[in-house]
Design an enzyme around this catalytic site. Structure first.
Site, PDB file in Angstrom:
ATOM      1  N   HIS A 108      -9.690   1.149   4.651  1.00 62.71           N
ATOM      2  CA  HIS A 108      -8.435   1.309   5.389  1.00 62.71           C
ATOM      3  C   HIS A 108      -8.701   2.239   6.575  1.00 62.71           C
ATOM      4  CE1 HIS A 108      -4.317   2.454   6.363  1.00 62.71           C
ATOM      5  NE2 HIS A 108      -3.925   1.389   5.669  1.00 62.71           N
ATOM      6  N   GLY A 155       2.173   2.165  10.725  1.00 67.78           N
ATOM      7  CA  GLY A 155       3.124   3.262  10.575  1.00 67.78           C
ATOM      8  C   GLY A 155       3.819   3.673  11.857  1.00 67.78           C
ATOM      9  N   GLU A 202      -7.103   4.608   7.734  1.00 71.69           N
ATOM     10  CA  GLU A 202      -6.861   6.032   7.447  1.00 71.69           C
ATOM     11  C   GLU A 202      -8.077   6.646   6.760  1.00 71.69           C
ATOM     12  OE1 GLU A 202      -3.084   5.548   5.471  1.00 71.69           O
ATOM     13  OE2 GLU A 202      -2.184   5.027   7.389  1.00 71.69           O
ATOM     14  N   GLU A 249      -5.659  -5.133  10.513  1.00 72.41           N
ATOM     15  CA  GLU A 249      -4.632  -4.130  10.781  1.00 72.41           C
ATOM     16  C   GLU A 249      -4.938  -3.420  12.099  1.00 72.41           C
ATOM     17  OE1 GLU A 249      -2.632  -2.884   6.867  1.00 72.41           O
ATOM     18  OE2 GLU A 249      -4.318  -1.552   7.188  1.00 72.41           O
ATOM     19  N   SER A 259       3.114  -2.254  10.336  1.00 70.97           N
ATOM     20  CA  SER A 259       4.575  -2.262  10.510  1.00 70.97           C
ATOM     21  C   SER A 259       5.209  -3.607  10.146  1.00 70.97           C
ATOM     22  CB  SER A 259       4.960  -1.831  11.930  1.00 70.97           C
ATOM     23  OG  SER A 259       4.538  -0.513  12.167  1.00 70.97           O
ATOM     24  N   ASN A 310       0.861  -1.180   0.000  1.00 69.29           N
ATOM     25  CA  ASN A 310       0.000   0.000   0.000  1.00 69.29           C
ATOM     26  C   ASN A 310       0.898   1.231   0.000  1.00 69.29           C
ATOM     27  OD1 ASN A 310      -1.825   2.032   0.448  1.00 69.29           O
ATOM     28  ND2 ASN A 310      -2.319   1.438   2.560  1.00 69.29           N
ATOM     29  N   TRP A 311       0.987   1.858  -1.159  1.00 72.19           N
ATOM     30  CA  TRP A 311       1.920   3.000  -1.283  1.00 72.19           C
ATOM     31  C   TRP A 311       1.329   4.300  -0.756  1.00 72.19           C
ATOM     32  CZ3 TRP A 311       4.161   1.945  -6.893  1.00 72.19           C
ATOM     33  CH2 TRP A 311       4.983   0.816  -6.824  1.00 72.19           C
ATOM     34  N   LYS A 312       0.093   4.274  -0.354  1.00 70.39           N
ATOM     35  CA  LYS A 312      -0.564   5.473   0.183  1.00 70.39           C
ATOM     36  C   LYS A 312      -0.294   6.677  -0.721  1.00 70.39           C
ATOM     37  CE  LYS A 312      -0.024   3.459   4.716  1.00 70.39           C
ATOM     38  NZ  LYS A 312      -0.122   3.621   6.138  1.00 70.39           N
ATOM     39  N   GLY A 350       2.686  -1.236   4.291  1.00 70.58           N
ATOM     40  CA  GLY A 350       2.760   0.182   3.949  1.00 70.58           C
ATOM     41  C   GLY A 350       4.200   0.618   3.735  1.00 70.58           C
ATOM     42  N   GLY A 351       4.804   1.194   4.769  1.00 67.30           N
ATOM     43  CA  GLY A 351       6.137   1.796   4.669  1.00 67.30           C
ATOM     44  C   GLY A 351       7.167   0.914   3.990  1.00 67.30           C
TER      45      GLY A 351
HETATM   46  C1  PEP Z   1      -0.905   0.017   5.821  1.00 70.38           C
HETATM   47  O1  PEP Z   1      -0.739   0.994   5.120  1.00 70.38           O
HETATM   48  O2  PEP Z   1      -1.914  -0.638   5.671  1.00 70.38           O
HETATM   49  C2  PEP Z   1       0.131  -0.342   6.781  1.00 70.38           C
HETATM   50  C3  PEP Z   1      -0.015  -1.441   7.461  1.00 70.38           C
HETATM   51  O3  PEP Z   1       1.201   0.511   6.903  1.00 70.38           O
HETATM   52  P1  PEP Z   1       2.612   0.170   7.642  1.00 70.38           P
HETATM   53  O4  PEP Z   1       3.098  -1.126   7.088  1.00 70.38           O
HETATM   54  O5  PEP Z   1       3.498   1.329   7.289  1.00 70.38           O
HETATM   55  O6  PEP Z   1       2.346   0.076   9.117  1.00 70.38           O
END
Ligand code: PEP
Length: 257
Positions: free
Chosen positions: A102, A180, A104, A174, A219, A12-14, A240-241
């Site tokens: 999500h 994050g 967010e 999640e 994470s 997930n590049w957000k 994500g990251g």
């Molecule tokens: C996400 O964007 O769904 C996520 C889990 O981000 P991260 O891996 O950065 O915690």
């Protein structure tokens, strides 16, 4: 239990990577992966809307077996919805997955369970698969209501769907406090909560629950992927990251094999 669930690692590049950067990242990622990786793990990237077409043409022209995902959509197929993108538009770009609900989007953009349920149906209707996100806040976790929260979100999104449609959904558990932040649920805790989600799917749709892929997100990084993926209920990651960097994401994929 042995299952037929092929792991899925979805990046997930957000709101990161311009279309030019996205092309480079997906190409570099493909240089680091080989047939054994693709055979063992399904790989997907979910760029921003502005990069979808560029990434699609890169994947197609270089014959890279990475699936394309989007991060959101509207539930209508067209209309006066300024700023929105429809499932039909995404399907035309060969998008296979759409992240829905999500945290967010739920927390920052007020997306309700009702909107999430409509989006799930619209994505399925356009012959794509939703990656439905569920998860608890730290407060809910401290109150001991994690199971109730994730089961409730799962029911709100999937109740009333035919079993065949549920089978096409992917769920991502999640924990919001782990997204994050560098904090990860312990593999045992993540496994147990994903078990709760799977039991909820079983209540709603029967044995299809055993075929439904349920990912962990929060994470995920190269250093913790192997222990998470060793858990029997965890069928991959929503990353994500660590998916922004092709080296890191390739290592996550490899440790997820
Ligand atoms: C996400 O964007 O769904 C996520 C889990 O981000 P991260 O891996 O950065 O915690």
């Amino acid at each position: 239990m042995t299952t037929s669930r092929k792991p899925l690692m979805a990046g997930n590049w957000k709101m990161h990577h311009t279309h030019l950067e996205a092309i480079q990242v997906v190409q570099k990622l493909s240089y680091r992966l080989d047939d054994r990786d693709y055979k063992a793990v399904e790989v997907a990237v979910c760029p921003a809307f502005t990069a979808l077409r560029s990434v699609q043409t890169t994947l197609d022209s270089d014959r890279i077996p990475i699936a394309l995902g989007a991060q959101n959509c509207h539930w209508e197929s067209h209309g006066a919805y300024t700023g929105e993108v429809s499932p039909a538009m995404l399907a035309k770009l060969n998008v296979r997955y759409v992240i829905v609900g999500h945290s967010e989007r739920r927390e920052l953009f007020g997306e309700t369970d009702d909107a999430v349920a409509r989006k799930v149906r619209a994505v399925l209707g356009a012959q794509m698969s939703p990656i439905l996100c569920v998860g608890e806040t730290l407060e809910e976790r401290d109150l001991g209501s994690t199971d109730e929260k994730v089961a409730g979100q799962t029911r709100a999104a999937l109740a009333g769907l035919k079993a065949d449609d549920v089978a096409r959904c992917v769920i991502a558990y999640e924990p919001i406090w782990a997204i994050g932040t560098g904090k990860t649920a312990t593999p045992g805790d993540a496994n147990a909560t994903i078990g709760v989600v799977r039991n909820t799917i079983r209540e709603l749709a029967g044995s299809v629950a055993d075929e439904t892929r349920i990912l962990y997100g929060g994470s995920v990084k190269p250093g913790n992927t192997a222990e998470l993926m060793a858990m029997p209920e965890i069928d991959g990651g929503l990353v994500g990251g660590a998916s922004l960097d092709p080296d890191d994401f390739a290592r996550v994929i490899r440790y997820g094999r």
